[in-house]
Design an enzyme around this catalytic site. Structure first.
Site, PDB file in Angstrom:
ATOM      1  N   ASN A 115       0.814  -1.226   0.000  1.00  0.00           N
ATOM      2  CA  ASN A 115       0.000   0.000   0.000  1.00  0.00           C
ATOM      3  C   ASN A 115       0.839   1.264   0.000  1.00  0.00           C
ATOM      4  OD1 ASN A 115      -1.449  -2.174   1.618  1.00  0.00           O
ATOM      5  ND2 ASN A 115      -3.136  -0.795   1.103  1.00  0.00           N
ATOM      6  N   THR A 143       3.331  -8.252  -1.458  1.00  0.00           N
ATOM      7  CA  THR A 143       3.189  -8.374  -0.009  1.00  0.00           C
ATOM      8  C   THR A 143       2.766  -9.778   0.349  1.00  0.00           C
ATOM      9  OG1 THR A 143       1.926  -7.773   1.955  1.00  0.00           O
ATOM     10  CG2 THR A 143       0.868  -7.313  -0.126  1.00  0.00           C
ATOM     11  N   ASP A 145       1.125 -10.350   2.832  1.00  0.00           N
ATOM     12  CA  ASP A 145      -0.159 -10.185   3.518  1.00  0.00           C
ATOM     13  C   ASP A 145      -1.362 -10.324   2.590  1.00  0.00           C
ATOM     14  OD1 ASP A 145       1.074  -9.771   5.952  1.00  0.00           O
ATOM     15  OD2 ASP A 145       1.244  -7.613   5.656  1.00  0.00           O
ATOM     16  N   MET A 189       1.952 -14.666  10.529  1.00  0.00           N
ATOM     17  CA  MET A 189       1.977 -13.232  10.282  1.00  0.00           C
ATOM     18  C   MET A 189       0.648 -12.719   9.710  1.00  0.00           C
ATOM     19  SD  MET A 189       5.755 -12.437   8.752  1.00  0.00           S
ATOM     20  CE  MET A 189       7.141 -12.077   9.827  1.00  0.00           C
ATOM     21  N   GLY A 190       0.422 -11.433   9.847  1.00  0.00           N
ATOM     22  CA  GLY A 190      -0.791 -10.810   9.337  1.00  0.00           C
ATOM     23  C   GLY A 190      -1.426  -9.956  10.410  1.00  0.00           C
TER      24      GLY A 190
END
Lengths: 412, 412
Positions: A115, A143, A145, A189-190
């Site tokens: 982003n 990413t 994510d 992760m996240g």
């Protein structure tokens, strides 16, 4: 169409296992279109503002170096976490950057990131338009994510998902070795979205049940329902495996990991302890409330740097979006991100397309509500249908002396 | 010579990535020598005492299953941590076991494990000799810790070492991504010996400096010397990487990890916190004393279950010691362990040999003092010459739907 000007590329934000494949895609496409020089910015825009330019030709003149680049984790060029100010507030970095672009005869700038990186591309292209600069600015998504909007998925996610699914499957094997009841909590992760935690479901197959519970940040943690479910599971099986996103919050909106570190703990030196610990929190909760043997495992930074276990699909797509971004710039486009559009799940087919980078910068894509089970403790088949194609196939590391060979700035 | 009696095999202690290759070696050798049945004890001797027998023919009649077995982490048969009492104190378990052996017409028993497992083999063979039993008992070495005596190395160590070296190399790539000074402390298994921590040195190569410091349990931790060295390193480079064995003790003989957890910390529920934390301790120490950004990473249980990254050399040798153990029993030998003897480093060549299992049970092999640098913060070239051959080559997982396929008891 062919390039007569030079090209500049940078990497930003947290690395992934395939961010260097996108760099390879940008480099090779730009060279094949005739770019005299392809420059890299070291440490992203932040480094560029300090004049950190590298000429990539000195690294990638041999195809073998490109193959190593695709297999090298982390960001070859280095990275930064840096947001440009609004030009209306402070235009000094813009003037500095455009001066650098001019000095190096740059015709197009590519920025590989999430982003914030798309925000950078949006701002640079807006500033460029305002001063009538001919330079094109294109974003290349990246990413682990998978939270970028307007793209089916992001390069980097597939490899992280493959890593999570594979090692969770191995940990599940390890869980069942002793004839005792135990609960394993694996932290994934996240911080804001559960795409990667959901990928734990991909451990499931004919030979594995996968995780029994998956907790995503898209749902608030319901302690009573959770403990009831764990209790039910431990009554029927020896080993229970729970995958939890680091970003899960309780009903008051507090991160579970903060419930650990705000308990007033001190480290061995009398300072406030830094404990990352969503998995630790849940393991303690289960141990204390249900009297069950537990263990907490953090999957750690390997999720973003385990190139030895990258998804070939991901490597290929990361390369493709890099290359397609260059083509778009060559066609005169600017202020866009090169996204991935899925044509079909089965057979899995995708294509690249250009989307408005400003929109990407402002949005965050979360796991759709209907892909999470009503009890909030698993993902649905739709999630698997979406994610399974992204972890297919492998890119064999080039092993030298028993370990994968990489390539770095400074050791060609 | 050929078998007319049945064969029994068990797995004990902590698993490794290749303990199932030894099981494959035992199974296939026993079958090729004509054993009518090869039985497995589920959950080791402890499970056997509860009558947990499985007939392995129902799992391994197809060679494809053997290939999956070699690629399946953890112990296929399950494991235990169980020591037989001295027969002179309590001979009930012995009577029970020998009765079970007789009921199943067992001619030979193989136990795959570490020191404690060799103790079990020593006790069973002594008891057998005392009652004039014709049953043969042979130990098959296994441990990621590599601390067994009378064998050049142990199956399981090479794969754990390859895992440690590979992921540390990836983590080092990840360390350098931002343009900031930082110290990463990676915690590696090994409570008593530094074989596995030393394997961190194998990350070193033309493309990587490897870890800057390696701390082994063979040397007491010298805080002042350590901080001086870290300070020196951070002055000359951006990113410093430290590999530390979980078993490092301070000058008073206290585990560094216990310095963390005895600091009176409570978990979020008011109970005494369980913090594994040699790396956390050191990261805090550096942060507090040197004011440096640090991060701690635990390499965790993956060190013993990452079959996706197994060393082919290790897989092969694990299979070989299993097979050679069966041959030894077929020749009438008992009370022995099948060890690995190195014939040469370059080219790397080994053979198997039989050693006294009682001696193995009583000893612990530590990293030789001369393989550790005088300052106690690195291993020498001799260490690398010893360990490098053990991580060579790979055994490609069989990927189904993007993740490695395994085989389990109960899901053939």
């Amino acid at each position: 169409m062919a390039w007569t000007t030079n090209v500049l590329v940078g990497q930003s934000g947290g690395p992934t296992a395939v961010i260097n494949s996108s760099l390879a895609g940008v480099y090779e496409s730009a060279k094949s279109l005739g770019a005299p020089h392809v420059y890299g910015m070291q440490y992203g825009i932040e480094g560029l503002l300090q004049g950190k330019f590298v000429d990539l030709d000195q690294y990638f003149s041999d195809k073998m170096q490109i193959e190593l680049l695709k297999r090298t984790p982390s960001s070859f060029l280095g990275s930064c976490r840096f947001k440009l100010p609004e030009a209306s507030v402070d235009d000094r970095p813009y003037r500095k950057l455009f001066q650098l672009f001019e000095e190096h005869a740059i015709g197009a700038v590519f920025y590989i990131g999430g982003n914030d990186s798309m925000d950078t591309i949006a701002k640079l292209s807006a500033y460029g338009a305002a001063i009538n600069s001919p330079i094109r600015f294109i974003g290349v998504p990246k990413t682990i994510d998978n939270d970028l909007a307007l793209t089916d998925h992001t390069p980097g996610y597939g490899s992280a998902a493959k890593y999570v699914a594979t090692i969770l499957k191995e940990v599940i094997c390890d869980d069942s070795v002793y004839n005792i009841r135990s609960v394993t909590v694996a932290e994934i992760m996240g911080r804001h979205t559960g795409w990667l935690a959901g990928a734990a479901s991909l451990a499931k197959g004919a030979d594995s049940d996968g995780p029994d519970i998956i907790l995503l940040p898209e749902r608030r943690f319901d302690e009573a329902a959770f403990l009831a479910r764990v209790s039910e599971l431990t009554a029927t099986r020896h080993n229970v495996t729970i995958a939890v996103s680091e970003g899960v919050k309780n009903k008051d909106g507090v991160f579970l990991c903060d419930l650990v570190s705000t308990a007033g703990q001190l480290d061995a030196f009398g300072h406030k302890a830094i404990l990352s610990g969503t998995s630790r929190y849940l393991a303690d909760l289960i141990r204390v409330r249900l009297g069950c043997k537990t263990r907490a495992i953090e999957f750690s930074t390997l999720q973003r740097c385990a190139s030895h276990l990258a998804s070939r699909t991901d490597v290929t797509e990361a390369y493709q979006v890099g290359g397609a971004a260059v083509e778009a710039a060559a066609e005169g486009k600017t202020g866009l991100m090169c996204a991935i559009r899925r044509l079909s799940d089965q057979p899995y087919q995708v294509t690249t397309e250009l989307v408005d980078v400003q929109q990407v910068a402002n949005l965050e894509k979360r796991v759709p509500d209907e892909w999470i089970t009503p009890d909030g403790m698993q993902v649905t088949e739709e999630f698997e249908r979406y994610a399974r194609p992204l972890i297919q196939a492998e890119l064999t590391p080039i092993y030298i002396n028993g370990v994968p060979r990489h390539i770095h700035l400074g050791n060609v």
